[in-house]
Design an enzyme around this catalytic site. Structure first.
Site, PDB file in Angstrom:
ATOM      1  CG  HIS A  24      -0.736  -0.172   2.500  1.00  0.00           C
ATOM      2  ND1 HIS A  24       0.296   0.479   3.094  1.00  0.00           N
ATOM      3  CD2 HIS A  24      -1.305  -0.925   3.467  1.00  0.00           C
ATOM      4  CE1 HIS A  24       0.353   0.148   4.365  1.00  0.00           C
ATOM      5  NE2 HIS A  24      -0.598  -0.716   4.614  1.00  0.00           N
ATOM      6  CG  HIS A  78      -3.744  -5.446  12.905  1.00  0.00           C
ATOM      7  ND1 HIS A  78      -4.664  -4.431  12.824  1.00  0.00           N
ATOM      8  CD2 HIS A  78      -2.724  -5.090  12.059  1.00  0.00           C
ATOM      9  CE1 HIS A  78      -4.236  -3.525  11.965  1.00  0.00           C
ATOM     10  NE2 HIS A  78      -3.065  -3.901  11.480  1.00  0.00           N
ATOM     11  CD  GLU A  80      -3.314  -2.749   7.233  1.00  0.00           C
ATOM     12  OE1 GLU A  80      -2.633  -2.550   8.251  1.00  0.00           O
ATOM     13  OE2 GLU A  80      -3.179  -2.082   6.186  1.00  0.00           O
ATOM     14  CG  ASP A  82      -1.278  -6.925   6.576  1.00  0.00           C
ATOM     15  OD1 ASP A  82      -2.327  -6.447   7.056  1.00  0.00           O
ATOM     16  OD2 ASP A  82      -0.160  -6.569   6.952  1.00  0.00           O
ATOM     17  CG  HIS A 145      -0.932  -0.110  11.490  1.00  0.00           C
ATOM     18  ND1 HIS A 145      -1.310  -0.791  10.385  1.00  0.00           N
ATOM     19  CD2 HIS A 145      -0.817   1.181  11.108  1.00  0.00           C
ATOM     20  CE1 HIS A 145      -1.414   0.007   9.354  1.00  0.00           C
ATOM     21  NE2 HIS A 145      -1.128   1.198   9.744  1.00  0.00           N
ATOM     22  CG  ASP A 164       0.890  -4.282  11.740  1.00  0.00           C
ATOM     23  OD1 ASP A 164       1.144  -5.333  11.141  1.00  0.00           O
ATOM     24  OD2 ASP A 164       0.002  -3.487  11.371  1.00  0.00           O
ATOM     25  CE1 TYR A 191       5.584  -3.446   9.044  1.00  0.00           C
ATOM     26  CE2 TYR A 191       5.422  -2.360  11.162  1.00  0.00           C
ATOM     27  CZ  TYR A 191       4.885  -3.176  10.197  1.00  0.00           C
ATOM     28  OH  TYR A 191       3.636  -3.697  10.364  1.00  0.00           O
ATOM     29  CG  HIS A 224       4.463  -7.638   8.679  1.00  0.00           C
ATOM     30  ND1 HIS A 224       3.833  -8.217   7.595  1.00  0.00           N
ATOM     31  CD2 HIS A 224       3.568  -6.764   9.192  1.00  0.00           C
ATOM     32  CE1 HIS A 224       2.622  -7.710   7.462  1.00  0.00           C
ATOM     33  NE2 HIS A 224       2.433  -6.834   8.422  1.00  0.00           N
TER      34      HIS A 224
HETATM   35 FE1  FEO Z   1      -1.533  -3.137   9.965  1.00  0.00          FE
HETATM   36 FE2  FEO Z   1       0.463  -5.792   8.945  1.00  0.00          FE
HETATM   37  O1  FEO Z   1      -1.090  -4.735   9.116  1.00  0.00           O
END
Ligand code: FEO
Length: 395
Positions: A24, A78, A80, A82, A145, A164, A191, A224
């Site tokens: 993104h 979370h 989001e 991903d 996040h 995150d 990041y 991640h």
């Molecule tokens: Fe806020 Fe890795 O998503």
């Protein structure tokens, strides 16, 4: 990739996105991972899923350890996508009625992503869940996040599943900080600068809260990148430093140019900054990705932005960068603008206004040079650099 047991009974589920290069709007030159975890206890528990496209791989990897139908609990740290994109098919496979633990905001946000009426079990900050031999504690971490974000702490294993937080977009065969060494820190910094910077004040409070709680942490497992097991305090201390945004004697000169005039101004500024002992970077916005520029902005004390005037306005790549940086709300910066022009010359003034709105300390009204700068007119750029050098901390 095959799942890996990262601690007895706790598995990383092996989803690596080697090829993503744009996350993104953030450049991910080394891909990323979508880390999810399986805890094999009396109650078998899945923490997070992955991007939708990786759901087959995720389900296959789970099946290497256990029949997915045997999973008892699912935790969503979370919303989001991903991390939640795989939820619909995972829940369908393991059983739509299985309890799905998330924060209260997590329930709201997941409901707005997915129409399924799952068996939501919203948890409070500090809430606990017994899996049998282990107990998990949930920590609300709003805005790290998203408003729904939370961490899950495995009490007996002393592992913090941090979603995150403390992550890096890094795809590799290495799984742990000690396997990558310091080379992982630029990824963690990028990041932070591009995903978390605008929440820096909240992150400082969060770190204080976790420190006060005195949770012993043997390993931090973000969603991640690699896991921090050698020295988890290294990344925690880096977050404290990055969140504080204490300016260094460093400047970033960011620009675009049409006929090399604004570029010549940028070069005069950077050379003069160097002569004043400032650690300075010159970054052309058509050669440097906005997210790489933002990484340099994180610890710089001064941001100097050059734009030629195009059609009475700011050059488009510069507008793009200003919009991006504005959203990330960097603090404690000195700002200045420069740029060449033909007849109207609005760009430097407009950039200065933008920097004012970002609450930068504007130490110069901006340097503007008509058409092509000669050596004499470049003195104004050198004077600007001197002002900036004088205003930066000595270090
Ligand atoms: Fe806020 Fe890795 O998503």
């Amino acid at each position: 990739m095959k799942p890996m047991e990262i601690k007895e009974g706790i598995y990383w589920l092996g989803v690596i996105d080697w090829n993503v290069r744009d996350f993104h709007g953030y450049s991910t030159y080394q891909g990323t991972t979508y880390n999810s975890f399986l805890i094999m206890d009396e109650k078998i528990t899945l923490i997070d899923t992955a991007k939708k496209e990786f759901t087959d791989e995720l389900l296959y990897n789970i099946s290497q350890i256990v029949d997915p139908k045997k999973i008892d609990y699912v935790i969503s740290n979370h919303t989001e996508m991903d991390h939640s994109g795989g939820l619909p098919r995972v829940m369908h496979k393991i059983g739509e009625d299985k309890p799905l633990y998330c924060s209260k905001m997590g329930q709201k946000n997941l409901s707005k992503h997915f129409p399924q009426k799952w068996n939501y079990q919203p948890v409070e900050n500090g809430g606990e869940l017994s899996l049998g031999k282990r107990t998990l504690t949930f920590l609300e971490t709003r805005m790290v996040h998203w408003p729904d974000s939370m961490f899950t702490y495995a009490n007996e294993d002393r592992i913090l599943f941090s979603s995150d937080g403390f992550g890096q977009h890094y795809a590799g065969l290495e799984r742990f900080d000690d396997q990558v060494g310091d080379a992982i820190m630029p990824h963690a910094k990028k990041y932070f600068a591009n995903i978390l910077l605008l929440y820096a004040p909240l992150i400082l409070k969060l770190v204080e809260k976790v420190t006060e709680m005195g949770l012993p942490i043997d390993m931090i497992c973000p969603d991640h990148g690699i896991f921090w097991r050698k020295d988890p305090s290294k990344i925690i201390n880096a977050y404290v430093e990055w969140s504080a945004q204490k300016p260094k004697r460093k400047a970033v000169v960011v620009y675009d140019t049409m006929w090399h005039s604004t570029e010549a101004m940028g070069e005069a500024i950077i050379n003069a900054l160097g002569e004043e002992g400032v650690d300075a970077r010159l970054m052309h916005l058509r050669n440097c990705h906005r997210s790489d520029v933002m990484t340099e902005v994180l610890d710089a004390g001064a941001i100097i932005i050059g734009s030629p005037t195009l059609n009475n306005g700011i050059f488009p790549t510069v507008s793009d960068f200003l919009t991006y940086m504005k959203g990330l709300k960097p603090l404690n910066k000195i700002g200045a603008a420069f740029g060449s022009f033909g007849w109207s010359g609005e760009a430097a003034k407009l950039v200065t206004k933008e920097l004012e709105q970002m609450k930068f300390d504007i130490i110069d009204p901006g340097v503007r040079i008509q058409y092509v700068p000669d050596d004499k007119s470049l003195d104004a750029c050198r004077e600007l650099a001197k002002k900036i050098a004088d205003a930066l901390p000595a270090e």
